[in-house]
Design a protein around this motif. Sequence first.
Motif, PDB file in Angstrom:
ATOM      1  N   ARG A   7       0.835  -1.255  -0.048  1.00  0.00           N
ATOM      2  CA  ARG A   7       0.123  -0.084   0.081  1.00  0.00           C
ATOM      3  C   ARG A   7       0.840   1.263   0.074  1.00  0.00           C
ATOM      4  O   ARG A   7       0.317   2.441  -0.485  1.00  0.00           O
ATOM      5  CB  ARG A   7      -0.869   0.063   1.029  1.00  0.00           C
ATOM      6  N   ALA A   8       2.066   1.131   0.636  1.00  0.00           N
ATOM      7  CA  ALA A   8       3.047   2.421   0.523  1.00  0.00           C
ATOM      8  C   ALA A   8       3.430   2.413  -0.974  1.00  0.00           C
ATOM      9  O   ALA A   8       3.742   3.729  -1.507  1.00  0.00           O
ATOM     10  CB  ALA A   8       4.094   2.300   1.687  1.00  0.00           C
ATOM     11  N   ARG A   9       3.388   1.449  -1.719  1.00  0.00           N
ATOM     12  CA  ARG A   9       4.039   1.599  -3.166  1.00  0.00           C
ATOM     13  C   ARG A   9       2.967   1.698  -4.146  1.00  0.00           C
ATOM     14  O   ARG A   9       3.424   2.539  -5.237  1.00  0.00           O
ATOM     15  CB  ARG A   9       4.919   0.164  -3.545  1.00  0.00           C
ATOM     16  N   TYR A  10       1.969   1.395  -3.769  1.00  0.00           N
ATOM     17  CA  TYR A  10       0.665   1.337  -4.829  1.00  0.00           C
ATOM     18  C   TYR A  10      -0.614   1.654  -4.253  1.00  0.00           C
ATOM     19  O   TYR A  10      -0.949   1.213  -3.092  1.00  0.00           O
ATOM     20  CB  TYR A  10       0.424   0.001  -5.605  1.00  0.00           C
ATOM     21  N   GLU A  11      -1.259   2.527  -4.770  1.00  0.00           N
ATOM     22  CA  GLU A  11      -2.526   2.946  -4.649  1.00  0.00           C
ATOM     23  C   GLU A  11      -3.654   2.234  -5.682  1.00  0.00           C
ATOM     24  O   GLU A  11      -3.504   2.516  -6.783  1.00  0.00           O
ATOM     25  CB  GLU A  11      -2.753   4.450  -4.469  1.00  0.00           C
ATOM     26  N   LEU A  12      -4.718   1.543  -4.955  1.00  0.00           N
ATOM     27  CA  LEU A  12      -5.485   1.128  -6.016  1.00  0.00           C
ATOM     28  C   LEU A  12      -6.583   1.817  -6.397  1.00  0.00           C
ATOM     29  O   LEU A  12      -7.138   2.514  -5.585  1.00  0.00           O
ATOM     30  CB  LEU A  12      -6.155  -0.189  -5.476  1.00  0.00           C
ATOM     31  N   GLY A  13      -7.256   1.834  -7.518  1.00  0.00           N
ATOM     32  CA  GLY A  13      -8.430   2.697  -8.043  1.00  0.00           C
ATOM     33  C   GLY A  13      -9.344   1.825  -8.281  1.00  0.00           C
ATOM     34  O   GLY A  13      -9.702   0.902  -7.676  1.00  0.00           O
ATOM     35  N   ASP A  14     -10.156   2.186  -9.503  1.00  0.00           N
ATOM     36  CA  ASP A  14     -11.196   1.531  -9.853  1.00  0.00           C
ATOM     37  C   ASP A  14     -10.837   0.112 -10.433  1.00  0.00           C
ATOM     38  O   ASP A  14      -9.620  -0.008 -10.976  1.00  0.00           O
ATOM     39  CB  ASP A  14     -11.943   2.218 -10.970  1.00  0.00           C
ATOM     40  N   ALA A  15     -11.732  -0.858 -10.194  1.00  0.00           N
ATOM     41  CA  ALA A  15     -11.747  -2.265 -10.433  1.00  0.00           C
ATOM     42  C   ALA A  15     -11.724  -2.272 -12.154  1.00  0.00           C
ATOM     43  O   ALA A  15     -12.856  -1.459 -12.637  1.00  0.00           O
ATOM     44  CB  ALA A  15     -12.631  -3.148  -9.969  1.00  0.00           C
ATOM     45  N   LEU A  16     -10.982  -2.748 -12.952  1.00  0.00           N
ATOM     46  CA  LEU A  16     -10.987  -2.985 -14.373  1.00  0.00           C
ATOM     47  C   LEU A  16     -11.806  -4.068 -14.829  1.00  0.00           C
ATOM     48  O   LEU A  16     -12.778  -3.964 -15.764  1.00  0.00           O
ATOM     49  CB  LEU A  16      -9.529  -2.922 -15.069  1.00  0.00           C
ATOM     50  N   ALA A  17     -11.206  -5.154 -13.956  1.00  0.00           N
ATOM     51  CA  ALA A  17     -12.192  -6.422 -14.740  1.00  0.00           C
ATOM     52  C   ALA A  17     -11.687  -7.411 -13.591  1.00  0.00           C
ATOM     53  O   ALA A  17     -11.019  -7.595 -12.803  1.00  0.00           O
ATOM     54  CB  ALA A  17     -11.450  -6.988 -15.947  1.00  0.00           C
ATOM     55  N   GLU A  18     -12.713  -8.421 -13.840  1.00  0.00           N
ATOM     56  CA  GLU A  18     -12.664  -9.636 -12.924  1.00  0.00           C
ATOM     57  C   GLU A  18     -12.801 -10.913 -13.670  1.00  0.00           C
ATOM     58  O   GLU A  18     -13.830 -11.236 -14.436  1.00  0.00           O
ATOM     59  CB  GLU A  18     -13.668  -9.821 -11.503  1.00  0.00           C
ATOM     60  N   GLU A  19     -11.541 -11.479 -14.193  1.00  0.00           N
ATOM     61  CA  GLU A  19     -11.944 -12.544 -15.184  1.00  0.00           C
ATOM     62  C   GLU A  19     -11.415 -13.693 -14.644  1.00  0.00           C
ATOM     63  O   GLU A  19     -10.403 -13.978 -14.407  1.00  0.00           O
ATOM     64  CB  GLU A  19     -10.939 -12.211 -16.443  1.00  0.00           C
ATOM     65  N   GLY A  20     -12.295 -14.479 -14.467  1.00  0.00           N
ATOM     66  CA  GLY A  20     -12.041 -16.040 -13.595  1.00  0.00           C
ATOM     67  C   GLY A  20     -11.638 -15.701 -12.177  1.00  0.00           C
ATOM     68  O   GLY A  20     -12.394 -14.870 -11.485  1.00  0.00           O
ATOM     69  N   ASP A  21     -10.294 -15.925 -11.586  1.00  0.00           N
ATOM     70  CA  ASP A  21     -10.098 -15.515 -10.690  1.00  0.00           C
ATOM     71  C   ASP A  21      -8.893 -14.391 -10.392  1.00  0.00           C
ATOM     72  O   ASP A  21      -8.677 -14.052  -9.441  1.00  0.00           O
ATOM     73  CB  ASP A  21      -9.235 -16.844  -9.753  1.00  0.00           C
ATOM     74  N   VAL A  22      -8.836 -13.913 -11.603  1.00  0.00           N
ATOM     75  CA  VAL A  22      -7.842 -12.804 -11.891  1.00  0.00           C
ATOM     76  C   VAL A  22      -8.679 -11.352 -11.528  1.00  0.00           C
ATOM     77  O   VAL A  22      -9.834 -11.080 -11.987  1.00  0.00           O
ATOM     78  CB  VAL A  22      -7.271 -12.501 -12.926  1.00  0.00           C
ATOM     79  N   ARG A  23      -8.087 -10.768 -10.466  1.00  0.00           N
ATOM     80  CA  ARG A  23      -9.025  -9.266 -10.202  1.00  0.00           C
ATOM     81  C   ARG A  23      -7.842  -8.136 -10.819  1.00  0.00           C
ATOM     82  O   ARG A  23      -6.726  -8.325 -10.423  1.00  0.00           O
ATOM     83  CB  ARG A  23      -9.282  -9.154  -8.736  1.00  0.00           C
ATOM     84  N   SER A  24      -8.234  -7.199 -11.534  1.00  0.00           N
ATOM     85  CA  SER A  24      -7.288  -6.278 -12.121  1.00  0.00           C
ATOM     86  C   SER A  24      -8.106  -4.834 -11.889  1.00  0.00           C
ATOM     87  O   SER A  24      -9.060  -4.478 -11.749  1.00  0.00           O
ATOM     88  CB  SER A  24      -7.389  -6.112 -13.495  1.00  0.00           C
ATOM     89  N   TYR A  25      -7.003  -4.073 -11.303  1.00  0.00           N
ATOM     90  CA  TYR A  25      -7.349  -2.504 -10.854  1.00  0.00           C
ATOM     91  C   TYR A  25      -6.503  -1.796 -11.531  1.00  0.00           C
ATOM     92  O   TYR A  25      -5.334  -1.704 -11.793  1.00  0.00           O
ATOM     93  CB  TYR A  25      -7.091  -2.428  -9.398  1.00  0.00           C
ATOM     94  N   ARG A  26      -7.176  -0.278 -11.700  1.00  0.00           N
ATOM     95  CA  ARG A  26      -6.176   0.998 -12.139  1.00  0.00           C
ATOM     96  C   ARG A  26      -5.283   1.240 -10.736  1.00  0.00           C
ATOM     97  O   ARG A  26      -5.884   0.874  -9.710  1.00  0.00           O
ATOM     98  CB  ARG A  26      -6.975   1.818 -12.465  1.00  0.00           C
ATOM     99  N   GLY A  27      -4.229   1.610 -10.810  1.00  0.00           N
ATOM    100  CA  GLY A  27      -3.490   1.900  -9.735  1.00  0.00           C
ATOM    101  C   GLY A  27      -2.382   2.928 -10.049  1.00  0.00           C
ATOM    102  O   GLY A  27      -2.319   3.484 -11.309  1.00  0.00           O
ATOM    103  N   ARG A  28      -1.830   3.452  -9.048  1.00  0.00           N
ATOM    104  CA  ARG A  28      -0.609   4.601  -8.981  1.00  0.00           C
ATOM    105  C   ARG A  28       0.487   4.275  -8.046  1.00  0.00           C
ATOM    106  O   ARG A  28       0.382   3.796  -7.021  1.00  0.00           O
ATOM    107  CB  ARG A  28      -1.352   5.900  -8.524  1.00  0.00           C
ATOM    108  N   THR A  29       1.402   4.517  -8.682  1.00  0.00           N
ATOM    109  CA  THR A  29       2.719   4.293  -7.918  1.00  0.00           C
ATOM    110  C   THR A  29       2.823   5.507  -6.866  1.00  0.00           C
ATOM    111  O   THR A  29       2.071   6.337  -7.008  1.00  0.00           O
ATOM    112  CB  THR A  29       3.883   4.261  -8.694  1.00  0.00           C
ATOM    113  N   ALA A  30       3.546   5.264  -5.936  1.00  0.00           N
ATOM    114  CA  ALA A  30       4.087   6.296  -4.988  1.00  0.00           C
ATOM    115  C   ALA A  30       4.479   7.635  -5.557  1.00  0.00           C
ATOM    116  O   ALA A  30       4.216   8.560  -5.190  1.00  0.00           O
ATOM    117  CB  ALA A  30       5.030   5.940  -3.875  1.00  0.00           C
TER     118      ALA A  30
END
Length: 88
Positions: A7-30
């Motif tokens: 969480r110190a390295r990455y901030e998660l944003g909106d969910a992009l997709a959930e395909e099968g068991d993979v969850r993907s999100y937009r994010g930002r680096t520190a």
Amino acid sequence: MTGEDFRARYELGDALAEEGDVRSYRGRTARGSEVFVHFLPQGPEGSTPPLLERVQALEPEQKARLVEVLDVEGAWVVVTDPLVEIIP
């Protein structure tokens, strides 16, 4: 890596997709760079998840598009440049 370190390295944003068991999100680096963050499904205990094996087998030009692959408290996370399909 601990969840706190992640969480110190990455901030998660909106969910992009959930395909099968993979969850993907937009994010930002520190530092503010945009990335995509993909949480991979777990394999059987003590084994490498099949999708992680595919990530590790990518060709060098495809691997260059990965920011990093992390073990976050036992969960595999692949961070990529935005708009990148990690598995062809």
